[in-house]
Design a protein around this motif. Structure first.
Motif, PDB file in Angstrom:
ATOM      1  N   TRP A  20       1.246   9.245  -6.844  1.00 42.46           N
ATOM      2  CA  TRP A  20       0.398   8.395  -6.002  1.00 42.46           C
ATOM      3  C   TRP A  20       1.218   7.483  -5.099  1.00 42.46           C
ATOM      4  CZ3 TRP A  20      -4.037  10.073  -4.927  1.00 42.46           C
ATOM      5  CH2 TRP A  20      -4.788  10.792  -5.856  1.00 42.46           C
ATOM      6  N   ASP A  24       0.880   7.480  -1.064  1.00 39.68           N
ATOM      7  CA  ASP A  24       0.715   6.264  -0.271  1.00 39.68           C
ATOM      8  C   ASP A  24       1.775   6.170   0.818  1.00 39.68           C
ATOM      9  OD1 ASP A  24      -1.476   5.562  -1.773  1.00 39.68           O
ATOM     10  OD2 ASP A  24      -0.407   4.148  -3.062  1.00 39.68           O
ATOM     11  N   ASP A 180      -2.085   4.807 -12.880  1.00 37.59           N
ATOM     12  CA  ASP A 180      -2.877   4.943 -11.651  1.00 37.59           C
ATOM     13  C   ASP A 180      -3.739   6.195 -11.665  1.00 37.59           C
ATOM     14  OD1 ASP A 180      -1.315   2.762 -11.015  1.00 37.59           O
ATOM     15  OD2 ASP A 180      -0.826   3.454  -9.001  1.00 37.59           O
ATOM     16  N   LEU A 183      -7.537   5.927 -12.444  1.00 39.08           N
ATOM     17  CA  LEU A 183      -8.473   5.527 -11.403  1.00 39.08           C
ATOM     18  C   LEU A 183      -8.501   6.493 -10.223  1.00 39.08           C
ATOM     19  CD1 LEU A 183      -7.725   1.686 -11.208  1.00 39.08           C
ATOM     20  CD2 LEU A 183      -9.470   2.856 -12.567  1.00 39.08           C
ATOM     21  N   ARG A 184      -7.399   7.189  -9.967  1.00 39.99           N
ATOM     22  CA  ARG A 184      -7.271   7.922  -8.709  1.00 39.99           C
ATOM     23  C   ARG A 184      -7.290   9.445  -8.819  1.00 39.99           C
ATOM     24  NH1 ARG A 184      -2.615   4.875  -5.216  1.00 39.99           N
ATOM     25  NH2 ARG A 184      -3.437   6.324  -3.636  1.00 39.99           N
ATOM     26  N   SER A 358      -3.393  -1.850 -15.247  1.00 41.93           N
ATOM     27  CA  SER A 358      -4.779  -1.429 -15.020  1.00 41.93           C
ATOM     28  C   SER A 358      -4.923  -0.303 -14.006  1.00 41.93           C
ATOM     29  CB  SER A 358      -5.604  -2.630 -14.554  1.00 41.93           C
ATOM     30  OG  SER A 358      -5.039  -3.197 -13.377  1.00 41.93           O
ATOM     31  N   GLY A 359      -3.828   0.177 -13.407  1.00 43.19           N
ATOM     32  CA  GLY A 359      -3.937   1.336 -12.544  1.00 43.19           C
ATOM     33  C   GLY A 359      -3.790   1.082 -11.063  1.00 43.19           C
ATOM     34  N   ASN A 360      -3.109   0.029 -10.661  1.00 45.04           N
ATOM     35  CA  ASN A 360      -2.907  -0.239  -9.220  1.00 45.04           C
ATOM     36  C   ASN A 360      -1.433  -0.453  -8.882  1.00 45.04           C
ATOM     37  OD1 ASN A 360      -2.536  -2.660 -10.467  1.00 45.04           O
ATOM     38  ND2 ASN A 360      -3.997  -3.817  -9.235  1.00 45.04           N
ATOM     39  N   SER A 362       0.974   1.705  -7.844  1.00 44.27           N
ATOM     40  CA  SER A 362       1.523   2.386  -6.666  1.00 44.27           C
ATOM     41  C   SER A 362       1.268   1.589  -5.392  1.00 44.27           C
ATOM     42  CB  SER A 362       0.928   3.790  -6.542  1.00 44.27           C
ATOM     43  OG  SER A 362       1.313   4.595  -7.632  1.00 44.27           O
ATOM     44  N   ASP A 363       0.080   1.050  -5.254  1.00 42.07           N
ATOM     45  CA  ASP A 363      -0.239   0.268  -4.060  1.00 42.07           C
ATOM     46  C   ASP A 363       0.630  -0.977  -3.981  1.00 42.07           C
ATOM     47  OD1 ASP A 363      -2.062  -0.369  -1.736  1.00 42.07           O
ATOM     48  OD2 ASP A 363      -2.473  -2.117  -3.003  1.00 42.07           O
ATOM     49  N   ALA A 364       0.836  -1.647  -5.125  1.00 43.38           N
ATOM     50  CA  ALA A 364       1.669  -2.855  -5.139  1.00 43.38           C
ATOM     51  C   ALA A 364       3.109  -2.519  -4.753  1.00 43.38           C
ATOM     52  CB  ALA A 364       1.622  -3.506  -6.522  1.00 43.38           C
ATOM     53  N   ARG A 367       3.458  -1.727  -0.915  1.00 44.54           N
ATOM     54  CA  ARG A 367       3.426  -2.907  -0.050  1.00 44.54           C
ATOM     55  C   ARG A 367       4.760  -3.655  -0.064  1.00 44.54           C
ATOM     56  NH1 ARG A 367      -1.782  -4.107   1.564  1.00 44.54           N
ATOM     57  NH2 ARG A 367      -3.397  -2.862   0.525  1.00 44.54           N
TER      58      ARG A 367
END
Length: 384
Positions: A20, A24, A180, A183-184, A358-360, A362-364, A367
């Motif tokens: 993931w 991204d 992740d 959720l994804r 909690s599954g976030n 990759s986004d963090a 960024r």
């Protein structure tokens, strides 16, 4: 000019964790993803899993052959040397602004040391963890000292990386990237998984993965024999049995695994690599995950599925209440699998809190990588 971010993957498990983050990076207009693939991905013996990477829509910018057909200690050391030579050429050609690596495998050590000498900043995922049963433990800490940015999976790991002299402002607790998928990632139904595997998979079943212990006194063949004998105590359960990785002693396990599956063709499926999509689908519907893979401790609890972790390979990792630890003996494995299969323990697993986020993640990470200013120099951070 877009920032060039290179991502390295050398094994099926690592690729599944990085998927993931790679997606991204690939979809961003702000950066250019460069993908370096090596290790087990390129080996027919381990399923040539580089093909799955391209099927997933990624362009492989560099393939670096490094694995010798040997899993002896000498063979692994020589593979590291071959890999270092190849990574030097690949990094010189690609000239990334930063290199992303995950974890603790010897393939990762090879590319990290090349990047360090070539003054390419390293972002390291999953540092600060402890696995006392494998030399991966020392490799992980060594890569942390080579890296500039650190993305750890839990707060105790963040504190440990800081304890090693890394400045707190460069160490980020983002959780485990593998979570992740909860959720994804879309999941297959058992009917779809059955058709995809070409195996008459039914419920209930177990997912089993055992890797050699490379540092402590746990004989891989003895432990794997105990595991296989213990599995015969559960004839009502089918078994998806995945191959070990390319560590010392791994190839000795493969014929044992294949012989076991051939003698039980209706009950046992031996497979080189599930790939992360099939693996995630399989564990989400399994009765229990058994073995000594890090996935059983980090990702499986997020699905509310029990894990029986065998032996010392993962000793020292944080673990949810859904993880049962046992000795590599027949009786201990059987006893803990029986416990894992009880309705009471199953109910506990459904409400357990996974310490790995909690599954976030990759986004963090994306960024932070996107906004990274390119600084390379760092000073040792002393705890006051």
């Amino acid at each position: 000019m877009k920032r060039k971010i290179a991502v390295f993957t050398g094994s099926r498990a690592e690729y599944g964790l990085l998927y993931w983050l790679m997606k991204d990076l690939q979809s961003s207009g702000d950066v250019e993803l460069q993908l370096i693939v090596s290790g087990m991905h390129l080996s027919p013996e381990f399923g040539e899993t580089w093909r799955q990477i391209t099927e997933d829509g990624f362009n492989i910018d560099a393939k670096v052959e490094m694995l010798l057909s040997s899993d002896s200690a000498v063979g692994i050391v020589k593979s590291i040397g071959v890999g270092t030579l190849g990574f030097a050429d690949a990094l010189d050609r690609l000239r990334p602004d930063i290199l992303v690596v995950l974890g603790d495998r010897f393939e990762t050590l090879a590319i990290a040391q090349a990047a360090l000498i070539m003054r390419i900043p390293i972002a390291h995922l999953h540092g600060g963890e402890i696995t006392e049963g494998a030399y991966d433990d020392a490799i992980r800490h060594a890569i942390s000292k080579m890296a500039y940015l650190h993305f750890v999976a839990a707060e105790p790991y963040r504190q440990r990386v800081i304890q090693m002299g890394e400045a707190p402002e460069r160490v980020f607790n983002v959780g485990a990237v593998g979570v992740d998928h909860l959720l994804r990632a879309p999941k297959m139904s058992i009917e779809q998984l059955r058709e995809n595997l070409g195996f008459d998979l039914r419920s209930p079943y177990m997912v089993v993965t055992y890797h050699p212990v490379t540092l402590m006194a746990e004989d891989p063949q003895e432990s794997f024999t105990a595991l296989l004998e213990a599995l015969d105590d559960f004839p009502e359960h089918q078994v998806i049995l995945t191959y070990p990785n390319a560590d010392n002693g791994g190839r000795a396990i493969i014929p044992m695994l294949e012989t076991y599956a051939r003698s039980r063709p209706d009950r046992v499926l031996a497979i080189q690599s599930l790939g992360f999509k099939r693996y995630l689908s399989a564990i989400s519907m399994a009765s229990v995950v058994v073995g000594n893979s890090s996935s059983g401790i980090i990702e499986v609890p997020a699905f509310g599925i029990p894990t029986v972790n065998i032996g010392v390979r993962q000793k020292g990792r944080l673990a949810a209440d859904s993880v049962l630890h046992c000795d590599p003996s027949i009786d201990s494995i059987k006893r803990n699998v029986h416990r894992a299969l009880t309705p009471e323990f199953g109910a506990t697993c459904k409400i357990t809190i996974n310490p790995y986020g909690s599954g976030n993640a990759s986004d963090a990470i994306f960024r932070i990588l996107r906004d990274y200013d390119g600084t390379f120099h760092k000073s040792f951070f002393d705890l006051s």
